[in-house]
Design an enzyme around this catalytic site. Structure first.
Site, PDB file in Angstrom:
ATOM      1  N   HIS A 143       0.842  -1.128   0.032  1.00 49.98           N
ATOM      2  CA  HIS A 143      -0.078   0.145   0.216  1.00 49.98           C
ATOM      3  C   HIS A 143       0.916   1.222   0.165  1.00 49.98           C
ATOM      4  CE1 HIS A 143      -3.408  -2.794   1.185  1.00 49.98           C
ATOM      5  NE2 HIS A 143      -4.270  -1.733   0.757  1.00 49.98           N
ATOM      6  N   LYS A 147      -0.641   4.843   4.446  1.00 46.91           N
ATOM      7  CA  LYS A 147      -1.503   4.047   5.459  1.00 46.91           C
ATOM      8  C   LYS A 147      -0.797   3.696   6.719  1.00 46.91           C
ATOM      9  CE  LYS A 147      -3.934  -0.353   4.780  1.00 46.91           C
ATOM     10  NZ  LYS A 147      -5.188   0.276   5.206  1.00 46.91           N
TER      11      LYS A 147
HETATM   12  P1  NAD Z   1      -7.447   9.873   4.601  1.00 47.40           P
HETATM   13  O1  NAD Z   1      -6.655  10.193   5.837  1.00 47.40           O
HETATM   14  O2  NAD Z   1      -7.189  10.532   3.295  1.00 47.40           O
HETATM   15  O3  NAD Z   1      -8.797  10.271   5.004  1.00 47.40           O
HETATM   16  C1  NAD Z   1      -9.705  10.054   6.276  1.00 47.40           C
HETATM   17  C2  NAD Z   1     -10.573  11.182   6.490  1.00 47.40           C
HETATM   18  O4  NAD Z   1     -11.298  10.960   7.757  1.00 47.40           O
HETATM   19  C3  NAD Z   1     -10.094  12.656   6.423  1.00 47.40           C
HETATM   20  O5  NAD Z   1     -11.042  13.329   5.815  1.00 47.40           O
HETATM   21  C4  NAD Z   1     -10.536  12.995   8.076  1.00 47.40           C
HETATM   22  O6  NAD Z   1     -10.617  14.202   8.444  1.00 47.40           O
HETATM   23  C5  NAD Z   1     -11.488  12.108   8.336  1.00 47.40           C
HETATM   24  N1  NAD Z   1     -11.393  11.745   9.742  1.00 47.40           N
HETATM   25  C6  NAD Z   1     -10.349  11.302  10.464  1.00 47.40           C
HETATM   26  N2  NAD Z   1     -10.809  11.104  11.779  1.00 47.40           N
HETATM   27  C7  NAD Z   1     -11.878  11.494  12.116  1.00 47.40           C
HETATM   28  C8  NAD Z   1     -12.779  11.488  13.054  1.00 47.40           C
HETATM   29  N3  NAD Z   1     -12.438  10.986  14.263  1.00 47.40           N
HETATM   30  N4  NAD Z   1     -14.171  11.751  12.759  1.00 47.40           N
HETATM   31  C9  NAD Z   1     -14.443  12.268  11.427  1.00 47.40           C
HETATM   32  N5  NAD Z   1     -13.663  12.259  10.493  1.00 47.40           N
HETATM   33  C10 NAD Z   1     -12.513  11.801  10.547  1.00 47.40           C
HETATM   34  O7  NAD Z   1      -7.768   8.489   4.607  1.00 47.40           O
HETATM   35  P2  NAD Z   1      -8.238   7.650   3.313  1.00 47.40           P
HETATM   36  O8  NAD Z   1      -7.034   6.976   2.616  1.00 47.40           O
HETATM   37  O9  NAD Z   1      -9.497   8.096   2.943  1.00 47.40           O
HETATM   38  O10 NAD Z   1      -8.750   6.338   4.097  1.00 47.40           O
HETATM   39  C11 NAD Z   1      -9.691   6.477   5.197  1.00 47.40           C
HETATM   40  C12 NAD Z   1      -9.923   4.794   5.851  1.00 47.40           C
HETATM   41  O11 NAD Z   1     -10.478   3.986   4.851  1.00 47.40           O
HETATM   42  C13 NAD Z   1      -8.688   4.074   6.200  1.00 47.40           C
HETATM   43  O12 NAD Z   1      -9.238   3.335   7.335  1.00 47.40           O
HETATM   44  C14 NAD Z   1      -8.362   3.186   5.256  1.00 47.40           C
HETATM   45  O13 NAD Z   1      -7.624   2.065   5.509  1.00 47.40           O
HETATM   46  C15 NAD Z   1      -9.672   2.597   4.716  1.00 47.40           C
HETATM   47  N6  NAD Z   1     -10.031   2.260   3.260  1.00 47.40           N
HETATM   48  C16 NAD Z   1     -10.826   1.421   3.141  1.00 47.40           C
HETATM   49  C17 NAD Z   1     -11.220   0.791   1.806  1.00 47.40           C
HETATM   50  C18 NAD Z   1     -12.136  -0.141   1.605  1.00 47.40           C
HETATM   51  O14 NAD Z   1     -12.520  -0.605   0.626  1.00 47.40           O
HETATM   52  N7  NAD Z   1     -12.997  -0.540   2.721  1.00 47.40           N
HETATM   53  C19 NAD Z   1     -10.498   1.362   0.728  1.00 47.40           C
HETATM   54  C20 NAD Z   1      -9.670   2.566   0.994  1.00 47.40           C
HETATM   55  C21 NAD Z   1      -9.405   3.078   2.293  1.00 47.40           C
END
Ligand code: NAD
Length: 258
Positions: A143, A147
């Protein structure tokens, strides 16, 4: 779902990598309305939770952080809003809160919303069962370097599928990385390895080997949009059932059976 047949969605984390993908797609979709976005305090573009009329929301699409689980679980349960949850790196306490919310509303949770990964999972289970409990299984995931959790939720889900298919409990056989004088490989072990490289969206390899043959099953996510597309498919699936009073915890198996 709303009487107008438009699916009304709130997205968590409008500035996040996944949040941006989701907002773009919802705004462009004829059958969806982006009612609001919520996020961390002070996050650009986000609306305060209290300012949203949750009676007018069908689905909360949440790819954020484990710290947000308590708030969002309570919110979805209280208002009967379906919760499409993609956040990974959750612990047992968060998972219990998700289970409790699922007694009162529909929760669609997936560590990976890609349809291809759902297929990979099913193929891994089939291969693990066919090769038997003594086959060596090693899972390698790559990744992007942003991450924060390892191994990936997807790698764990693949390991779980392999272990279950051959009658093991993953916790008993998982081996996270190897270093030093570790001795010969323990039969039945499932090895996990995490690579963090540049901007890799998500790459998963499942190696299976016996003494006489080897198999490699792998999936490469080429664009983060694949997860957003899957999450919005999940949102449509929930919306179609929510009006019928459905509750419970489901995952990609409802979209990709087998
Ligand atoms: P990122 O850091 O780019 O975005 C995270 C977002 O969540 C930001 O906008 C942040 O402000 C917000 N956030 C953080 N803490 C928060 C809180 N306590 N309350 C409200 N909002 C909050 O991360 P990303 O790459 O978009 O990934 C986010 C999550 O999704 C991770 O856990 C990642 O592993 C997961 N993910 C899952 C999949 C899937 O298919 N299930 C795919 C990609 C990413």
């Amino acid at each position: 779902m709303a009487a107008s047949n438009v699916l009304r969605i709130v997205v968590v984390g409008p500035t996040g990598r996944m949040g941006q993908q989701l907002c773009q797609r919802i705004t462009a979709a004829a059958d969806m309305e982006l009612v609001a976005t919520i996020g961390r305090p002070g996050e650009g573009g986000a609306t305060a939770i209290a300012a949203i009329d949750w009676r007018g929301v069908d689905v909360l699409v949440d790819f954020s952080h484990r710290d947000a689980v308590t708030t969002h679980a309570a919110l979805c349960a209280a208002h009967g809003v379906a919760w499409v949850l993609g956040t990974t790196g959750l612990g047992a306490a968060e998972q219990a809160e998700i289970g409790a919310a699922a007694m009162r509303t529909l929760v669609f949770q997936a560590a990976n919303f890609s349809v291809g990964v759902a297929l990979l999972r099913s193929l891994v289970a089939q291969a693990a069962q066919a090769l038997g409990v003594d086959a060596d299984i090693e899972i390698v995931e790559s990744h992007h370097h942003h991450k924060v959790d390892a191994p990936s939720g997807t790698a764990l889900a693949l390991a779980e599928a392999a272990a279950t298919a051959r009658g093991q409990r993953l916790a008993d056989v998982v081996r996270h990385g190897r270093h030093g004088l570790v001795g010969p490989r323990v039969p039945g072990e499932i090895g996990m390895h995490a690579l963090r490289l540049g901007e890799v969206v998500g790459h998963h390899q499942v190696h299976l080997a016996t003494a006489t043959e080897a198999l490699l099953l792998q999936h490469d996510a080429r664009d983060r949009g694949v997860f957003a597309d899957g999450a919005l498919r999940a949102a449509r699936w929930c919306a179609a059932r929510r009006g019928l009073g459905a509750v419970g915890l489901v995952g990609m198996e409802v979209l990709v059976p087998g």
